[in-house]
Design a protein around this motif. Structure first.
Motif, PDB file in Angstrom:
ATOM      1  N   GLN B  39       0.844  -1.192   0.000  1.00 37.20           N
ATOM      2  CA  GLN B  39       0.000   0.000   0.000  1.00 37.20           C
ATOM      3  C   GLN B  39       0.883   1.247   0.000  1.00 37.20           C
ATOM      4  O   GLN B  39       1.916   1.278   0.657  1.00 37.20           O
ATOM      5  CB  GLN B  39      -0.876   0.022   1.250  1.00 37.20           C
ATOM      6  N   ILE B  41       0.947   5.539   0.533  1.00 37.47           N
ATOM      7  CA  ILE B  41       0.295   6.816   0.849  1.00 37.47           C
ATOM      8  C   ILE B  41       1.133   7.916   0.193  1.00 37.47           C
ATOM      9  O   ILE B  41       2.355   7.947   0.341  1.00 37.47           O
ATOM     10  CB  ILE B  41       0.184   7.064   2.363  1.00 37.47           C
ATOM     11  N   TRP B  61      -6.610   9.735  -7.782  1.00 42.44           N
ATOM     12  CA  TRP B  61      -5.768   8.912  -6.920  1.00 42.44           C
ATOM     13  C   TRP B  61      -6.528   7.703  -6.389  1.00 42.44           C
ATOM     14  O   TRP B  61      -7.518   7.854  -5.676  1.00 42.44           O
ATOM     15  CB  TRP B  61      -5.188   9.754  -5.780  1.00 42.44           C
ATOM     16  N   THR B  63      -5.253   5.636  -4.400  1.00 39.44           N
ATOM     17  CA  THR B  63      -4.509   5.307  -3.185  1.00 39.44           C
ATOM     18  C   THR B  63      -4.622   6.528  -2.273  1.00 39.44           C
ATOM     19  O   THR B  63      -4.872   7.636  -2.761  1.00 39.44           O
ATOM     20  CB  THR B  63      -3.043   4.966  -3.570  1.00 39.44           C
ATOM     21  N   PRO B  64      -4.498   6.359  -0.940  1.00 42.53           N
ATOM     22  CA  PRO B  64      -4.635   7.531  -0.065  1.00 42.53           C
ATOM     23  C   PRO B  64      -3.655   8.644  -0.439  1.00 42.53           C
ATOM     24  O   PRO B  64      -2.483   8.376  -0.712  1.00 42.53           O
ATOM     25  CB  PRO B  64      -4.325   6.962   1.323  1.00 42.53           C
ATOM     26  N   PHE B  65      -4.175   9.862  -0.451  1.00 38.19           N
ATOM     27  CA  PHE B  65      -3.412  10.994  -0.978  1.00 38.19           C
ATOM     28  C   PHE B  65      -3.646  12.213  -0.102  1.00 38.19           C
ATOM     29  O   PHE B  65      -4.767  12.490   0.304  1.00 38.19           O
ATOM     30  CB  PHE B  65      -3.892  11.272  -2.408  1.00 38.19           C
ATOM     31  N   ILE B  66      -2.582  12.945   0.174  1.00 35.66           N
ATOM     32  CA  ILE B  66      -2.744  14.226   0.877  1.00 35.66           C
ATOM     33  C   ILE B  66      -1.924  15.308   0.194  1.00 35.66           C
ATOM     34  O   ILE B  66      -0.761  15.112  -0.145  1.00 35.66           O
ATOM     35  CB  ILE B  66      -2.395  14.135   2.392  1.00 35.66           C
ATOM     36  N   THR B  76       4.972  16.698   5.734  1.00 35.48           N
ATOM     37  CA  THR B  76       3.637  16.100   5.831  1.00 35.48           C
ATOM     38  C   THR B  76       3.728  14.581   5.855  1.00 35.48           C
ATOM     39  O   THR B  76       3.106  13.929   6.705  1.00 35.48           O
ATOM     40  CB  THR B  76       2.761  16.569   4.649  1.00 35.48           C
ATOM     41  N   VAL B  80       2.578  11.588   8.623  1.00 34.30           N
ATOM     42  CA  VAL B  80       1.796  10.395   8.262  1.00 34.30           C
ATOM     43  C   VAL B  80       2.559   9.142   8.695  1.00 34.30           C
ATOM     44  O   VAL B  80       1.987   8.216   9.284  1.00 34.30           O
ATOM     45  CB  VAL B  80       1.514  10.354   6.739  1.00 34.30           C
ATOM     46  N   TYR B  84       1.590   6.162  11.420  1.00 37.17           N
ATOM     47  CA  TYR B  84       1.652   4.734  11.062  1.00 37.17           C
ATOM     48  C   TYR B  84       2.507   3.969  12.072  1.00 37.17           C
ATOM     49  O   TYR B  84       2.119   2.904  12.567  1.00 37.17           O
ATOM     50  CB  TYR B  84       2.217   4.630   9.646  1.00 37.17           C
ATOM     51  N   VAL B  97       3.356  -0.447   4.890  1.00 33.46           N
ATOM     52  CA  VAL B  97       2.925   0.677   4.063  1.00 33.46           C
ATOM     53  C   VAL B  97       4.153   1.416   3.542  1.00 33.46           C
ATOM     54  O   VAL B  97       5.146   1.564   4.257  1.00 33.46           O
ATOM     55  CB  VAL B  97       2.025   1.633   4.889  1.00 33.46           C
TER      56      VAL B  97
END
Lengths: 378, 304
Positions: B39, B41, B61, B63-66, B76, B80, B84, B97
């Protein structure tokens, strides 16, 4: 009773919250909080991931990343550090992330000055953060829990203020709560969406143009307004646990007061002493202390002050070319500017004495125009 | 990995995004994200990639995106990653991850350099991907510290008294390597297998790693939209953009042209260098610099 400084009260509250992530960068006078917390990490008293970044900008950026990943995320700062974070403060609130930050109030540059005034946090009053101000170490401690709980309820970040040195570095007796009580009070943090939820991948921080931005901001504003009611609910459950009663404003001998002083943070202690002294002489004076500055409790302020003949608002920060911040809100509350006047005091840590506060009072009752500045040389 | 396998690998950046025709980064970002089965991020700096892929209420996206801001993709992703690690420590999360921070050259060489440096120094476990299109394209082609000397940009226009940007391009690879990281690589979208292999190594590196990838930009380079891959190839063939990697203290050259083409071959394909084509003195000077940097790199690669 335990002897703690305001800074230690903040770090002890953080220890009891035991957040998953704390991001930190040193700045006077906030540094005490992070030094204390570092020791908690070193001694294994918390299981926090402690991210020691290279600037406050990165501290807030990291705090936003952690909060977006769905965990409790805290930091602390002062003055220039808060100013450097400013851009990301708006990202935290706009992304509806309940980051919690202790702010130790210190004057902004230039000239550079390490002592207390409120120019740092007052400059951030419109950035979408809940703002709680604290008179003493006890309130710092309690406000940190209340702020966190409120932030998570309304999905907005919260900053908890205390006066640099005056509060942050002075030992005070405070009543601590038990770890288990705190654990029970704050509960578990369960955000609806998070970066670590791979079943439902989320895009946080998208581009919103003229077609959606306005609605997003409106929702943010409504959340902030709703925080007024939520604050009462949180205070009630805090009172149940601690037997300490909090409200958005504290009315000190105001009920029958003809004259009122309005202030926030540590100066309220001195004002209370002056009120007590004047009351002995039969003067009908009281204090309105503001705890919750954002959202601003307009109705509470109106109800507390409407019977007063005259009011003087004491601001510890400037709003260059306009009414200072607290004054502006009191005028907005009463909608009758005629009976309200304003003084600015204590910029850059300038001392204020009880005689100064008495003079403010005498000027008020004689309806004499207040000098804009108290304690400032010509 | 061959092209067929690469094409078939699970894609995390959906089509329908709004980047320009001929833009380099969609294939770069896709290829990089294909290089791990774990996975991912993503933390992305403000810039073309972010604005063309996240126009609310849509997202490209998968997949998780910021996206946080322009200068803080690395800080940032640090937060994250810390979250985790905290959850993993508590046994609340079992998954492995991978963390990917992405920025353009502006968000990396310039405004995001401090944030990147901090994350590299802290040893955050992440991959940093810089798609380098050599100017601030999202705001309308202004010079950055990644813009090469002589390029015409809107803030370094060529005129009667100027030949465009005066300064040389900053050496991002060297800056990153100086942090003591274990893996750094320079790559190009004309060789996606090479990029894939490098991304795979980056994801498997313990601690921080960086991928610096040339990203052709028809808008800013004033080139034909169907020529981006060829232009990227010419960048390698002229030694303007050597493909190399740095792995655990060793430099490896991944491509060496049999006969390096003159830099003018690369310049001729792009309007941003048009004014230079007749400036013999400057062309010679730039050619000298390209050759000098190449021979320095070769020496590094020969070190045992």
């Amino acid at each position: 009773m335990t002897e703690l400084t305001g800074a230690q009260a903040a770090s002890f509250a953080m220890k009891q919250i035991n957040p998953e992530v704390v991001s930190a960068f040193p700045i006077t006078p906030q540094t005490e909080i992070m030094m204390d917390f570092a020791q908690f990490v070193a001694d294994g008293d918390v299981n926090t991931e402690f991210v020691l970044v290279e600037s406050e900008h990165s501290a807030m950026s990291s705090a936003v990343g952690a909060s977006a990943a769905g965990v409790r995320s805290m930091t602390a700062t002062s003055s220039a550090g808060l100013a450097l974070m400013f851009e990301i403060l708006g990202v935290a609130s706009g992304s509806r992330l309940p980051v919690v930050m202790n702010v130790v109030n210190r004057a902004l540059s230039a000239p550079i000055n390490i002592h207390c005034d409120h120019s740092d946090s007052m400059d951030c009053r419109d950035i979408g953060w809940i703002q709680l101000y604290s008179e003493d170490a006890q309130e710092v401690y309690d406000n940190t829990f209340i702020g966190l709980k409120l932030a998570e309820r309304v999905k907005l970040p919260a900053m908890i203020m205390q006066d640099g040195f005056i509060n942050s570095h002075c030992l005070q007796n405070i009543k601590l709560l038990k770890d288990a009580e705190i654990k029970n009070f704050i509960g578990k943090f369960k955000p609806k969406q998070s970066l670590l939820n791979f079943k439902k991948p989320v895009t946080i921080g998208p581009l919103e143009l003229f077609d959606y931005y306005f609605e997003t901001k409106r929702q943010e504003s409504e959340a902030m307004i709703s925080a007024l009611e939520d604050y009462k609910i949180v205070c009630k459950s805090f009172e149940k646990m601690s037997s300490r009663k909090y409200s958005a404003v504290e009315k000190y001998k105001l009920k029958d007061a003809d004259y009122a002083i309005v202030a926030l943070n540590s100066v309220c202690g001195a004002v209370k002493d002056v009120v007590d002294e004047l009351r002995i002489n039969g003067e009908k004076v009281g204090l309105l202390k503001i705890r919750l500055f954002r959202p601003f409790p307009y109705d509470d302020v109106l109800n507390a002050l409407k019977h007063c003949k005259r009011i003087t608002v004491m601001d510890r920060s400037e709003s260059f070319g306009a009414n200072p911040p607290i004054m502006s809100e009191v005028v907005n509350s009463l909608k009758n500017a005629k009976k309200i006047n304003s003084v600015i005091f204590g910029l850059g840590g300038r001392e204020i004495f009880e005689d100064d506060i008495k003079n403010i009072y005498y000027n008020m009752i004689k309806n004499k125009k207040q000098e804009r500045y108290v304690g400032c040389r010509e | 990995m061959n092209f067929k396998e690469l094409a078939m690998a699970s894609n995390k950046l959906a089509s329908g995004h709004r980047s320009c025709a001929g833009c380099g980064f969609p294939s770069i970002v896709r290829t990089v994200m294909k290089a791990t089965k774990k996975q991912i991020i993503v933390s992305c700096a403000t810039g073309c990639l972010e604005v063309t892929t996240t126009i609310y209420p849509y997202t490209s996206w998968l997949t998780p995106f910021i996206h946080n801001a322009f200068e803080n993709a690395s800080a940032t992703i640090s937060g994250v990653e810390a979250a985790y690690k905290a959850l993993k420590k508590k046994g609340k999360l079992r998954k492995d991850v991978k963390f990917l921070a992405i920025g353009g050259d502006g968000g990396t060489y310039d405004i995001g350099l401090q944030s990147l440096s901090g994350a590299l120094e802290r040893g955050q476990n992440f991959v940093y991907l810089c798609y380098d299109n050599e100017a601030y394209m999202n705001t309308g082609v202004q010079r950055s510290s990644a813009t090469p000397r002589g390029a015409n940009t809107t803030t370094t226009p060529a005129g009667k008294a100027s030949f465009g940007k005066l300064e040389w391009k900053k050496e991002l690879m060297q800056i990153a390597i100086a942090h003591g990281i274990n893996y750094a690589a320079q790559a190009s979208p004309h060789n996606l297998i090479d990029l894939y292999n490098k991304a795979e190594k980056a994801f498997n590196t313990k601690g921080p790693s960086i991928l610096v990838v040339l990203s052709p930009c028809p808008l800013g380079w004033k080139s034909n939209t169907n020529m981006s891959v060829q232009i990227a190839k010419l960048a390698a063939e002229t030694n303007f953009w050597p493909l190399y990697e740095y792995e655990n203290g060793k430099y490896v050259l991944n491509y060496e042209p049999a006969k390096r083409k003159p830099i003018i071959e690369f310049f001729k394909t792009q309007g941003r260098f048009k004014h230079l084509l007749k400036n013999k003195k400057l062309l010679e000077e730039i050619q000298g610099k390209v050759d000098e940097k190449w021979s320095k790199l070769k020496k590094l690669c020969e070190e045992k």
